[in-house]
Enzyme design. Structure first.
Site, PDB file in Angstrom:
ATOM      1  N   ASP A  16     -18.456  30.007  68.649  1.00 16.45           N
ATOM      2  CA  ASP A  16     -17.268  29.251  68.886  1.00 16.45           C
ATOM      3  C   ASP A  16     -16.083  30.002  68.937  1.00 16.45           C
ATOM      4  O   ASP A  16     -16.191  31.151  68.359  1.00 16.45           O
ATOM      5  CB  ASP A  16     -17.521  28.140  67.760  1.00 16.45           C
ATOM      6  CG  ASP A  16     -16.092  27.296  67.698  1.00 16.45           C
ATOM      7  OD1 ASP A  16     -15.600  26.728  68.886  1.00 16.45           O
ATOM      8  OD2 ASP A  16     -15.700  26.886  66.428  1.00 16.45           O
ATOM      9  N   ASP A  18     -12.108  28.565  67.959  1.00 11.97           N
ATOM     10  CA  ASP A  18     -11.170  28.192  66.803  1.00 11.97           C
ATOM     11  C   ASP A  18     -11.871  27.932  65.276  1.00 11.97           C
ATOM     12  O   ASP A  18     -12.826  27.299  65.583  1.00 11.97           O
ATOM     13  CB  ASP A  18     -10.418  26.829  67.200  1.00 11.97           C
ATOM     14  CG  ASP A  18      -9.513  27.298  68.319  1.00 11.97           C
ATOM     15  OD1 ASP A  18      -8.172  27.587  68.220  1.00 11.97           O
ATOM     16  OD2 ASP A  18     -10.035  26.766  69.350  1.00 11.97           O
ATOM     17  N   ASP A 192     -17.779  26.626  63.121  1.00 15.86           N
ATOM     18  CA  ASP A 192     -17.256  26.301  61.876  1.00 15.86           C
ATOM     19  C   ASP A 192     -17.169  24.501  61.822  1.00 15.86           C
ATOM     20  O   ASP A 192     -17.290  24.127  60.489  1.00 15.86           O
ATOM     21  CB  ASP A 192     -15.904  26.876  61.636  1.00 15.86           C
ATOM     22  CG  ASP A 192     -14.735  26.061  62.570  1.00 15.86           C
ATOM     23  OD1 ASP A 192     -15.079  26.255  63.708  1.00 15.86           O
ATOM     24  OD2 ASP A 192     -13.747  25.558  62.093  1.00 15.86           O
TER      25      ASP A 192
END
Length: 265
Positions: A16, A18, A192
């Site tokens: 991922d 961001d 996240d």
């Protein structure tokens, strides 16, 4: 949770962006990429024979901007955009999105702390600056989605996104894993957000490893404290893979040398 092992040569690595590779910023365009990161990603891409892809909610064109000059395999907008290792791009259309935009713009104008982000095939409302408006945003999205067809709402960290229905990061990872150079490798996915849970489920189903960046309830198998720790793991893994690659020829030579006298005696 168990300790996170270093990346192995047979890994298919999915990351991922961001909150994982890069620290979160008040606005998406303000994100900063650590200078060393691009070089590390290039090294990992080479040592993994191209089996590295970015799996993000951002459009692929934005990922390319932040990671330039790299143009890695990628899935953007949660899998609605897809680019293979050969550079071939595909995109799932978002039918019925345009009629929703005026209603969402009116909401953002009424509450200046909100931010509307237009993507290639999706739209997101960010409320990071006004977290107290979370309930209002969710209610507004539910209202505008009442008659929408082919779309779905996806909540995330201080954001609600409206995107094409039926695609997620798990589907994107599964698609990558069906073809070279990812096929027959052990998948590892780091993310996240709650939007990454589909990715964690996908790698678990394939016998791989999910890495949560942060702390919360999750389907991931291991976790690190934050993006800085994740980047440190990537840097260390790249150095280890590079060292192993340089040691192989020496090891092969030292193994072969004692065998010569035996053959000729």
């Amino acid at each position: 949770m168990p300790q996170l092992p270093l990346i192995e040569p047979n890994t298919a690595l999915f990351l991922d962006f961001d909150g994982t590779l890069a620290d979160l910023a008040p606005r998406p365009e303000l994100v900063q990429v650590e200078p060393e990161l691009v070089g590390t990603l290039r090294a990992l891409y080479e040592r993994l024979d191209g089996a590295l892809a970015i799996i993000s909610g951002r459009p692929i064109v934005e990922l390319d901007h932040f990671l330039q000059p790299l143009t890695l395999p990628a899935a953007g907008v949660h899998g609605a955009e897809f680019r293979t290792d050969g550079g071939q791009m595909s995109k799932i259309p978002a039918p019925g999105l345009d009629p929703l935009i005026p209603h969402l713009e009116a909401l953002v104008h009424a509450y200046p702390g909100l931010r509307l982000e237009r993507k290639s095939v999706a739209v997101a409302i960010h409320f990071r600056a006004v977290p107290e408006l979370e309930g209002l945003v969710h209610a507004a999205v539910t209202d505008v989605m009442r008659h929408a067809v082919g779309l779905e709402a996806l909540p995330g960290k201080m954001v609600v996104e409206i995107k094409p229905a039926g695609v997620d990061k798990g589907d994107a990872i599964a698609a990558f894993m069906k073809a070279p150079p990812f096929a027959q490798r052990l998948p590892v996915f780091a993310g996240d957000d709650v939007t990454d849970e589909a990715g964690f489920a996908a790698v678990r189903k394939l016998g791989g490893l999910g890495v949560l960046v942060g702390q919360r309830q999750t389907m991931a198998s291991v976790s690190v404290t934050g993006p800085a720790a994740l980047r440190c793991w990537l840097h260390r893994s790249a150095r280890a893979l590079d060292s192993a690659a340089h040691e192989q020829p020496v090891a092969a030579q030292s193994t072969a040398a004692p065998a010569a006298p035996t053959t000729t005696s």
